[in-house]
Design a protein around this motif. Sequence first.
Motif, PDB file in Angstrom:
ATOM      1  N   ALA A  88       0.659  -1.351  -0.095  1.00  0.00           N
ATOM      2  CA  ALA A  88       0.108  -0.115  -0.247  1.00  0.00           C
ATOM      3  C   ALA A  88       1.043   1.196  -0.129  1.00  0.00           C
ATOM      4  O   ALA A  88       2.065   1.170   0.391  1.00  0.00           O
ATOM      5  N   ALA A  89       0.373   2.132  -0.458  1.00  0.00           N
ATOM      6  CA  ALA A  89       0.992   3.609  -0.415  1.00  0.00           C
ATOM      7  C   ALA A  89       1.424   4.122   1.043  1.00  0.00           C
ATOM      8  O   ALA A  89       2.226   4.600   1.405  1.00  0.00           O
ATOM      9  N   GLU A  90      -0.021   3.750   1.906  1.00  0.00           N
ATOM     10  CA  GLU A  90       0.329   3.944   3.435  1.00  0.00           C
ATOM     11  C   GLU A  90       1.149   3.249   3.922  1.00  0.00           C
ATOM     12  O   GLU A  90       1.401   1.926   3.545  1.00  0.00           O
ATOM     13  N   ASP A  91       1.876   3.745   5.109  1.00  0.00           N
ATOM     14  CA  ASP A  91       2.937   2.734   5.998  1.00  0.00           C
ATOM     15  C   ASP A  91       2.623   2.924   7.263  1.00  0.00           C
ATOM     16  O   ASP A  91       3.521   2.452   8.175  1.00  0.00           O
ATOM     17  N   GLU A  92       1.247   2.747   7.671  1.00  0.00           N
ATOM     18  CA  GLU A  92       0.767   2.965   9.061  1.00  0.00           C
ATOM     19  C   GLU A  92       0.446   1.461   9.581  1.00  0.00           C
ATOM     20  O   GLU A  92       0.130   0.555   8.834  1.00  0.00           O
ATOM     21  N   ALA A  93       0.669   1.521  10.853  1.00  0.00           N
ATOM     22  CA  ALA A  93       0.546   0.160  11.432  1.00  0.00           C
ATOM     23  C   ALA A  93      -0.803  -0.630  11.301  1.00  0.00           C
ATOM     24  O   ALA A  93      -1.065  -1.803  11.070  1.00  0.00           O
TER      25      ALA A  93
END
Length: 85
Positions: A27-32
Amino acid sequence: MKTLIDRMNGMYEQDYQFRDVYMLSTAAEDEAETPKRAEMGLTGWIECYPKSRLAGTLFCGGVNEAREIVGNSKLQKAFELGEKV
């Protein structure tokens, strides 16, 4: 993933052979919490198949462009996870 889930529902009453299910995601996001949302959807589906289980997951966040994942250490982890299958 929705297409996979929709198409596999017809196997519910069959003597399905899949037991270990693995999820590889980017994903583009890298949040937990990013991979957790997808994992929850997949886990809910797997629970319909009592012979199966979520055997492993691997997430690589921060992937925005084509080929941006090249050289990422998660590729080696994906390879190692695939060797177990």
